[in-house]
Scaffold this active site. Sequence first.
Site, mmCIF file in Angstrom:
data_model
loop_
_atom_site.group_PDB
_atom_site.id
_atom_site.type_symbol
_atom_site.label_atom_id
_atom_site.label_comp_id
_atom_site.label_asym_id
_atom_site.label_seq_id
_atom_site.Cartn_x
_atom_site.Cartn_y
_atom_site.Cartn_z
ATOM 1 C CG ASP A 308 -24.178 -45.910 38.532
ATOM 2 O OD1 ASP A 308 -24.278 -45.089 39.170
ATOM 3 O OD2 ASP A 308 -25.390 -46.406 37.834
ATOM 4 C CG ASP A 309 -21.614 -50.314 37.154
ATOM 5 O OD1 ASP A 309 -22.853 -50.405 37.877
ATOM 6 O OD2 ASP A 309 -21.750 -50.772 35.664
ATOM 7 C CG HIS A 358 -25.447 -49.600 41.163
ATOM 8 N ND1 HIS A 358 -26.575 -49.085 40.646
ATOM 9 C CD2 HIS A 358 -24.702 -49.996 40.075
ATOM 10 C CE1 HIS A 358 -26.315 -49.178 39.360
ATOM 11 N NE2 HIS A 358 -25.440 -49.840 38.894
ATOM 12 C CG HIS A 362 -25.066 -54.382 37.830
ATOM 13 N ND1 HIS A 362 -25.656 -54.332 36.782
ATOM 14 C CD2 HIS A 362 -24.549 -53.096 38.167
ATOM 15 C CE1 HIS A 362 -25.607 -53.215 36.167
ATOM 16 N NE2 HIS A 362 -25.168 -52.212 36.988
ATOM 17 C CG HIS A 448 -20.722 -46.989 34.232
ATOM 18 N ND1 HIS A 448 -21.557 -46.152 33.362
ATOM 19 C CD2 HIS A 448 -21.762 -47.604 34.766
ATOM 20 C CE1 HIS A 448 -22.818 -46.356 33.051
ATOM 21 N NE2 HIS A 448 -22.915 -47.296 34.262
HETATM 22 ZN ZN ZN Z 1 -24.705 -50.233 36.803
#
Ligand code: ZN
Length: 497
Positions: A308-309, A358, A362, A448
């Site tokens: 993620d991210d 995603h 955020h 991540h």
């Molecule tokens: Zn995240």
Amino acid sequence: MTPASTTTDTPVPTTTPASTTTDTSRHPSKYEDVFVYTIEERDNQGRSLLHVAYPVTEQEAINERMEGIAEAFIDEFRTVAAEQEAAYQKYLRETGEEAASFATHYVQHFDVAVADADLISVAVEQYRFRGGTTGSTDVTGYLFDREAGVELSLEDLFVEDTYLERLSALSRTELEQALQEEMQEFDFETESAREEWLAGRRSMLEDGTKPDPENFDGILFLEDGTLRIMFDRYQVAPGSEGIVSVDLAANDIADLLVPQMQHLLGVSPEAAATAVPSPTSTPSTTPDGGVQSRVDCTEVACVALTFDDGPSVYTDRLLDVLWSHEVPATFFVLGRSARIQPKTVARMAREGHEIGNHSWSHPNMQDLSDTVIREEICKTNKLVVQISGASPTHFRPPYGAYDEGVIDAARMPIILWSLDTLDWKDRDADLIAERMDQALAGMIILAHDIHDTTVAAIPTVIESLSSRGIHFVTMTDLVGPPGLVPGQVYHHGPAPR
Ligand code: ZN
């Protein structure tokens, strides 16, 4: 699930003298007396990458043929890489900007279908990326009489000249059926849109299955005598489908085979005469156009690695690691980061990874109105399509925070996780590797790609989980048929019984 750290454009690389690294290795395969020989080359600061694998047997004549195919591929790679590099250097001098589109990636894999004392059937798959946006994948089948070391051509296998018409007709029936099934998956706005789609796909299918020897050069015999016909990428379907294959039951073609082949494959025309026609095949494709059939996660242990991210400054290093281990992953990207590093996102798609959404920035989705949720998601989807040509097929809400409102507004499958590495909290590669190592079949692993410690843990994790017989798959493959459903929430995939 911390917000992405600020990413910056990587600096323009200085032109250093090229240094080529070449690695070769030889290791056993799962077939008796068949070894895998691999050659890897990396050049021009990683812009030129070659990975070649070919089989080595006890039969010198077969080895020479396989080596010859590999050598021609390597020569071609070196020529193309040199041309691409010259173009890159020129571009760099003129603009002062680096450009990932000058990369050269050549990958050759093989798959052995029948390897017994009499017969060896090898499929060689060659992927070529010579800059631009997409690569090509070609697959060719080779069949040898193992004892004599003689290569068998298509004409050697079949009794009559009519075999091409038969293979063509049988393949068309199978592919047409798959096309009808695929059509059910789509919502067409109008009847004419549906017909247009069908007509386009059908003409591609018919062109690619004309009774021409070139259309049927990807033939492989499986151990039970099944004839697998593999069509090159773009031959019978759009490139996104990868290599499409059709399996024809041994009994459906036994009467076409020369007696020697009937004997080698252990099929008899008598069986064919009494058999009920049973088209058992389903076309199978893999995201990277891999030769191997898609892993069935209800049969073998699978996990999905999800990141993620990102993308971040560490993501390309992670992609290098995944590439060298041939491991696919799923990246839940942030729109705002994808906009900064589009080349990394394009590379994810090109190298067979899955891209999920995603959100753009955020936020906690539960705090937002439906309209803003739609904006966060749609803006990101749109950008990913522009960059990679394909839309994200699933959504992971930031912080894993969702409610009915978020599910409804997202209109996408919602992916959560079953193993949290807590890699945002503990920046310790050994500890992260230890946690990932606890993964069990069916798990979705959350990590991540914005932490270098996470990326550093991945090689160990891949080796350790692989050694336990666990397969790495994308989210789509983990869930398997009938596919991810919008509005549904997934915490894990299936595990073998
Ligand atoms: Zn995240």
